[in-house]
Motif scaffolding. Structure first.
Motif, PDB file in Angstrom:
ATOM      1  N   GLN A   1     -46.566 -43.734  44.317  1.00 30.97           N
ATOM      2  CA  GLN A   1     -47.118 -43.021  45.475  1.00 30.97           C
ATOM      3  C   GLN A   1     -46.278 -41.788  45.794  1.00 30.97           C
ATOM      4  O   GLN A   1     -46.801 -40.713  46.063  1.00 30.97           O
ATOM      5  CB  GLN A   1     -47.162 -43.957  46.681  1.00 30.97           C
ATOM      6  CG  GLN A   1     -47.726 -43.302  47.940  1.00 30.97           C
ATOM      7  CD  GLN A   1     -47.944 -44.293  49.061  1.00 30.97           C
ATOM      8  OE1 GLN A   1     -47.983 -45.502  48.837  1.00 30.97           O
ATOM      9  NE2 GLN A   1     -48.090 -43.807  50.271  1.00 30.97           N
ATOM     10  N   ASP A   2     -44.953 -41.956  45.753  1.00 29.26           N
ATOM     11  CA  ASP A   2     -44.051 -40.820  45.888  1.00 29.26           C
ATOM     12  C   ASP A   2     -43.714 -40.355  44.476  1.00 29.26           C
ATOM     13  O   ASP A   2     -43.382 -41.162  43.610  1.00 29.26           O
ATOM     14  CB  ASP A   2     -42.781 -41.247  46.630  1.00 29.26           C
ATOM     15  CG  ASP A   2     -41.872 -40.072  46.946  1.00 29.26           C
ATOM     16  OD1 ASP A   2     -42.261 -38.932  46.646  1.00 29.26           O
ATOM     17  OD2 ASP A   2     -40.775 -40.302  47.483  1.00 29.26           O
TER      18      ASP A   2
ATOM     19  N   GLY B   1     -47.851 -30.901  47.577  1.00 29.54           N
ATOM     20  CA  GLY B   1     -47.856 -32.333  47.307  1.00 29.54           C
ATOM     21  C   GLY B   1     -48.716 -32.693  46.108  1.00 29.54           C
ATOM     22  O   GLY B   1     -48.334 -33.526  45.276  1.00 29.54           O
TER      23      GLY B   1
ATOM     24  N   GLN C   1     -47.508 -34.332  42.384  1.00 28.34           N
ATOM     25  CA  GLN C   1     -48.071 -35.536  41.766  1.00 28.34           C
ATOM     26  C   GLN C   1     -48.633 -35.232  40.384  1.00 28.34           C
ATOM     27  O   GLN C   1     -48.597 -36.085  39.499  1.00 28.34           O
ATOM     28  CB  GLN C   1     -49.145 -36.142  42.684  1.00 28.34           C
ATOM     29  CG  GLN C   1     -49.485 -37.586  42.374  1.00 28.34           C
ATOM     30  CD  GLN C   1     -48.339 -38.561  42.621  1.00 28.34           C
ATOM     31  OE1 GLN C   1     -47.170 -38.255  42.427  1.00 28.34           O
ATOM     32  NE2 GLN C   1     -48.670 -39.770  43.043  1.00 28.34           N
TER      33      GLN C   1
ATOM     34  N   GLU D   1     -50.548 -46.769  44.002  1.00 28.67           N
ATOM     35  CA  GLU D   1     -51.040 -45.900  45.078  1.00 28.67           C
ATOM     36  C   GLU D   1     -50.841 -44.417  44.727  1.00 28.67           C
ATOM     37  O   GLU D   1     -50.217 -43.667  45.489  1.00 28.67           O
ATOM     38  CB  GLU D   1     -50.335 -46.233  46.403  1.00 28.67           C
ATOM     39  CG  GLU D   1     -50.580 -47.629  46.917  1.00 28.67           C
ATOM     40  CD  GLU D   1     -51.979 -47.817  47.510  1.00 28.67           C
ATOM     41  OE1 GLU D   1     -52.752 -46.845  47.545  1.00 28.67           O
ATOM     42  OE2 GLU D   1     -52.289 -48.942  47.930  1.00 28.67           O
TER      43      GLU D   1
ATOM     44  N   THR E   1     -52.544 -41.809  44.876  1.00 31.63           N
ATOM     45  CA  THR E   1     -53.098 -40.789  45.773  1.00 31.63           C
ATOM     46  C   THR E   1     -52.774 -41.087  47.237  1.00 31.63           C
ATOM     47  O   THR E   1     -53.313 -40.443  48.137  1.00 31.63           O
ATOM     48  CB  THR E   1     -54.628 -40.689  45.605  1.00 31.63           C
ATOM     49  OG1 THR E   1     -55.230 -41.951  45.949  1.00 31.63           O
ATOM     50  CG2 THR E   1     -54.999 -40.346  44.164  1.00 31.63           C
ATOM     51  N   GLY E   2     -51.890 -42.035  47.485  1.00 30.85           N
ATOM     52  CA  GLY E   2     -51.638 -42.504  48.842  1.00 30.85           C
ATOM     53  C   GLY E   2     -51.069 -41.465  49.778  1.00 30.85           C
ATOM     54  O   GLY E   2     -51.256 -41.554  50.995  1.00 30.85           O
ATOM     55  N   ASN E   3     -50.343 -40.474  49.237  1.00 30.25           N
ATOM     56  CA  ASN E   3     -49.727 -39.453  50.089  1.00 30.25           C
ATOM     57  C   ASN E   3     -50.505 -38.142  50.093  1.00 30.25           C
ATOM     58  O   ASN E   3     -49.987 -37.131  50.581  1.00 30.25           O
ATOM     59  CB  ASN E   3     -48.289 -39.164  49.611  1.00 30.25           C
ATOM     60  CG  ASN E   3     -47.333 -40.274  49.992  1.00 30.25           C
ATOM     61  OD1 ASN E   3     -47.608 -41.072  50.881  1.00 30.25           O
ATOM     62  ND2 ASN E   3     -46.211 -40.348  49.302  1.00 30.25           N
TER      63      ASN E   3
ATOM     64  N   ASP F   1     -54.098 -35.621  50.649  1.00 29.90           N
ATOM     65  CA  ASP F   1     -55.339 -35.468  51.395  1.00 29.90           C
ATOM     66  C   ASP F   1     -56.521 -35.767  50.474  1.00 29.90           C
ATOM     67  O   ASP F   1     -56.372 -35.952  49.265  1.00 29.90           O
ATOM     68  CB  ASP F   1     -55.450 -34.068  51.994  1.00 29.90           C
ATOM     69  CG  ASP F   1     -55.418 -32.962  50.947  1.00 29.90           C
ATOM     70  OD1 ASP F   1     -56.177 -33.039  49.960  1.00 29.90           O
ATOM     71  OD2 ASP F   1     -54.635 -32.007  51.113  1.00 29.90           O
TER      72      ASP F   1
END
Length: 222
Positions: free
Chosen positions: A92-93, A146, A150, A169, A171-173, A175
């Motif tokens: 996610q990160d 961001g 990714q 996750e 795409t968790g961080n 939009d």
């Protein structure tokens, strides 16, 4: 036998009372070019399952085999080498190193064996082009959005042409627009590389892009 075979996977953690059971008899199989999204609420064991598939955590019982190899039968450092070369991770990160450029971050997995080879350098440049960041190849993470960070993480996960991609996750961080872009890019690259992809996510929108979807319920994949 499938290229990825997971049989009767169980993971529990000791407590002062009864052990905490996170996975119970989880099972799945995938072949090259296939993808699977796993849905479930926080605390359902999604990340634990991914860590077992990625040989980051040993299961309490059960079996994980990737192309006929059970990684948990390997001793260190062979296990670390197997994980580095056969499995690509996307979290996610993005976990990019802030002092390194886009190119250097993509090459990080190659440094376990020393300096990157000329072939690895060319592959890194190819992957950076595939994720649309050639013009930013010398930029550092602080100079990227961001979504761009990714994309670098996706390119990095593919540097060794791994047989299995694991996304926690991814795409968790992001939009909604960037999340859709990363989801499509990840699936396009997975298909182009003929790799297997397992992603765990809360996002129904991301899961619906995948060919197969499962849910974790009471420690079992259903």
């Amino acid at each position: 036998m499938a290229d990825l075979e997971v049989v009767s996977l169980r993971k529990e953690y000791p407590t002062r009372g009864e052990p905490l059971v996170v996975l119970k008899e989880a099972a799945l199989s995938l072949n090259a070019g296939e993808n699977l999204a796993i849905l479930g609420p926080s605390g359902s064991g999604k990340s634990t399952l991914l860590y077992c598939l990625g040989a980051l955590e040993a299961p309490t019982s059960g079996r994980v085999e990737l192309e006929g190899q059970n990684p948990f039968e390997l001793a260190e450092p062979k296990l670390a080498d197997f994980r580095n070369r056969q499995i690509g991770f996307i979290f996610q990160d993005h976990h990019l190193l802030p002092q390194l450029s886009v190119l250097e971050n993509v090459l990080v997995p190659t440094l376990a064996a020393g300096a990157a080879t000329s072939e690895e350098l060319e592959r890194a440049k190819y992957l950076i082009g595939r994720v649309g960041l050639t013009s930013r190849i010398s930029h550092r993470p602080a100079e990227l959005s961001g979504g761009e960070r990714q994309r670098v993480a996706v390119a990095r996960s593919l540097i060794h042409q791994p047989r299995l991609l694991l996304a926690d996750e991814p795409t968790g961080n992001l939009d909604r627009t960037n999340a859709e872009t990363i989801g499509r890019l990840l699936l396009d690259l997975q298909a182009a590389e003929n790799a297997m992809l397992v992603a765990v996510t809360h996002s129904l929108e991301l899961a619906e892009m995948f060919a197969e979807r499962r849910s974790l319920d009471d420690g079992r994949l259903v």
